[in-house]
Motif scaffolding. Structure first.
Motif, mmCIF file in Angstrom:
data_model
loop_
_atom_site.group_PDB
_atom_site.id
_atom_site.type_symbol
_atom_site.label_atom_id
_atom_site.label_comp_id
_atom_site.label_asym_id
_atom_site.label_seq_id
_atom_site.Cartn_x
_atom_site.Cartn_y
_atom_site.Cartn_z
ATOM 1 N N THR A 1 -7.841 12.664 -1.424
ATOM 2 C CA THR A 1 -7.203 12.087 -2.611
ATOM 3 C C THR A 1 -7.890 10.794 -3.043
ATOM 4 O O THR A 1 -7.972 10.504 -4.240
ATOM 5 N N ASP A 2 -8.392 10.017 -2.082
ATOM 6 C CA ASP A 2 -9.099 8.787 -2.439
ATOM 7 C C ASP A 2 -10.394 9.109 -3.178
ATOM 8 O O ASP A 2 -10.771 8.413 -4.131
ATOM 9 N N ILE B 1 -6.742 15.873 -9.354
ATOM 10 C CA ILE B 1 -6.426 16.643 -8.146
ATOM 11 C C ILE B 1 -4.971 16.444 -7.764
ATOM 12 O O ILE B 1 -4.439 15.344 -7.851
ATOM 13 N N THR B 2 -4.353 17.540 -7.409
ATOM 14 C CA THR B 2 -3.024 17.513 -6.807
ATOM 15 C C THR B 2 -3.156 18.120 -5.416
ATOM 16 O O THR B 2 -3.531 19.290 -5.285
ATOM 17 N N PHE B 3 -2.896 17.311 -4.408
ATOM 18 C CA PHE B 3 -3.022 17.796 -3.036
ATOM 19 C C PHE B 3 -1.718 18.487 -2.647
ATOM 20 O O PHE B 3 -0.666 17.867 -2.588
ATOM 21 N N LYS C 1 -14.429 4.310 -6.657
ATOM 22 C CA LYS C 1 -14.772 3.678 -5.388
ATOM 23 C C LYS C 1 -13.795 4.127 -4.311
ATOM 24 O O LYS C 1 -12.649 4.480 -4.594
ATOM 25 N N ILE C 2 -14.295 4.131 -3.078
ATOM 26 C CA ILE C 2 -13.467 4.480 -1.935
ATOM 27 C C ILE C 2 -12.717 3.233 -1.502
ATOM 28 O O ILE C 2 -13.318 2.193 -1.236
ATOM 29 N N THR C 3 -11.401 3.302 -1.459
ATOM 30 C CA THR C 3 -10.605 2.134 -1.077
ATOM 31 C C THR C 3 -9.776 2.429 0.167
ATOM 32 O O THR C 3 -10.110 1.971 1.258
ATOM 33 N N ASN C 4 -8.705 3.205 0.022
ATOM 34 C CA ASN C 4 -7.809 3.486 1.145
ATOM 35 C C ASN C 4 -8.503 4.156 2.319
ATOM 36 O O ASN C 4 -8.167 3.909 3.474
ATOM 37 N N ALA C 5 -9.473 5.013 2.029
ATOM 38 C CA ALA C 5 -10.105 5.808 3.087
ATOM 39 C C ALA C 5 -11.265 5.098 3.778
ATOM 40 O O ALA C 5 -11.785 5.610 4.767
ATOM 41 N N LYS C 6 -11.653 3.940 3.299
ATOM 42 C CA LYS C 6 -12.856 3.290 3.836
ATOM 43 C C LYS C 6 -12.821 3.095 5.356
ATOM 44 O O LYS C 6 -13.818 3.354 6.038
ATOM 45 N N PRO C 7 -11.695 2.650 5.952
ATOM 46 C CA PRO C 7 -11.677 2.467 7.413
ATOM 47 C C PRO C 7 -11.820 3.775 8.191
ATOM 48 O O PRO C 7 -12.108 3.757 9.388
ATOM 49 N N LEU C 8 -11.614 4.905 7.511
ATOM 50 C CA LEU C 8 -11.665 6.208 8.175
ATOM 51 C C LEU C 8 -13.049 6.842 8.143
ATOM 52 O O LEU C 8 -13.232 7.939 8.675
ATOM 53 N N LEU C 9 -14.014 6.173 7.518
ATOM 54 C CA LEU C 9 -15.355 6.739 7.337
ATOM 55 C C LEU C 9 -16.391 5.879 8.036
ATOM 56 O O LEU C 9 -16.325 4.645 7.971
ATOM 57 N N ASN C 10 -17.371 6.536 8.678
ATOM 58 C CA ASN C 10 -18.492 5.744 9.185
ATOM 59 C C ASN C 10 -19.416 5.408 8.014
ATOM 60 O O ASN C 10 -19.220 5.874 6.889
ATOM 61 N N LYS C 11 -20.413 4.588 8.251
ATOM 62 C CA LYS C 11 -21.236 4.078 7.154
ATOM 63 C C LYS C 11 -21.952 5.198 6.395
ATOM 64 O O LYS C 11 -21.999 5.193 5.162
ATOM 65 N N SER D 1 0.856 -1.186 0.000
ATOM 66 C CA SER D 1 0.000 0.000 0.000
ATOM 67 C C SER D 1 0.888 1.231 0.000
ATOM 68 O O SER D 1 2.082 1.148 0.263
ATOM 69 N N SER D 2 0.295 2.371 -0.285
ATOM 70 C CA SER D 2 1.083 3.591 -0.370
ATOM 71 C C SER D 2 1.644 3.943 0.998
ATOM 72 O O SER D 2 1.035 3.650 2.030
ATOM 73 N N PRO D 3 2.820 4.589 1.049
ATOM 74 C CA PRO D 3 3.388 4.997 2.334
ATOM 75 C C PRO D 3 2.433 5.884 3.114
ATOM 76 O O PRO D 3 2.365 5.815 4.338
ATOM 77 N N GLN D 4 1.685 6.724 2.383
ATOM 78 C CA GLN D 4 0.731 7.620 3.034
ATOM 79 C C GLN D 4 -0.335 6.833 3.784
ATOM 80 O O GLN D 4 -0.612 7.092 4.950
#
Length: 198
Positions: free
Chosen positions: A82-83, A122-124, A90-100, A38-41
């Motif tokens: 960024t996700d 997008i460039t963050f 689809k939301i992948t990396n950020a999914k654990p950070l979001l409630n339903k 996975s990405s370092p971020q």
């Protein structure tokens, strides 16, 4: 007779090798499924929210806890933004950070964007400021409201790559107020985004 002893030696050696193999497999595990990096971020985010079963959760939210929280909140903010802008719809990396509820809102927005044939660029640039606006405890649930000021370069394009909104050459300052939540009695120290205030 010598042959029989040799066979016994071979069988014993095979049994020992099998035992060692099973022990190593039990300790090291085995390869299965996807094992890409996975990405370092995102790995940093996971490290911030990783469960430490040896420690009891603390319901204190003093200055030190707030500083640690804000470090993780900045990383979570960038990961989520960024996700959402990735074009796999689809939301992948950020999914654990979001409630339903928040996940469903993001998922619906991505599906609608895909139906229109639009995609995001997008460039963050970075988070200029992250400040705790307030924190409230409701029973065992601790809610923390954070004001973010960040800079991004963003635009939406259609199927023909024409710009629908935004500017790919211009840095835009964005202001967001997000609410994160955590159950202080849980051994899981994960914070989740539970609301986006307008």
């Amino acid at each position: 007779m010598n042959y029989s002893f040799e066979y016994i030696d071979i069988i014993l050696l095979a049994m020992i090798a099998g035992f060692i193999f099973l022990r190593l497999r039990g300790i090291l595990g085995k390869r299965s499924g996807y094992e890409g990096k996975s990405s370092p971020q995102f790995q940093e985010v996971l490290n911030k929210i990783k469960v430490d079963s040896q420690k009891k959760p603390s319901d204190k939210f003093d200055d030190e806890a707030q500083k640690e929280f804000l470090k993780g909140a900045k990383i979570a903010y960038e990961t989520i933004i960024t996700d959402f802008s990735d074009n796999d719809n689809k939301i992948t990396n950020a999914k654990p950070l979001l409630n339903k509820d928040i996940y469903d809102q993001f998922d619906d927005a991505l599906k609608n964007r895909a139906k229109r044939g639009h995609y995001a660029e997008i460039t963050f640039i970075g988070v200029n400021k992250a400040e705790i606006k307030e924190h409230k405890k409701n029973g065992n649930i601790l809610n923390v409201t954070v004001d973010f000021i960040a800079e991004v370069i963003t635009c939406i394009r259609d199927k023909e790559k024409k710009i629908v909104s935004g500017d790919p050459e211009k840095i835009k300052k964005i202001y967001d107020t997000w609410v994160f939540s955590r159950d202080t009695t849980s051994v899981n120290p994960n914070w989740q985004l539970v609301n986006i205030l307008t």
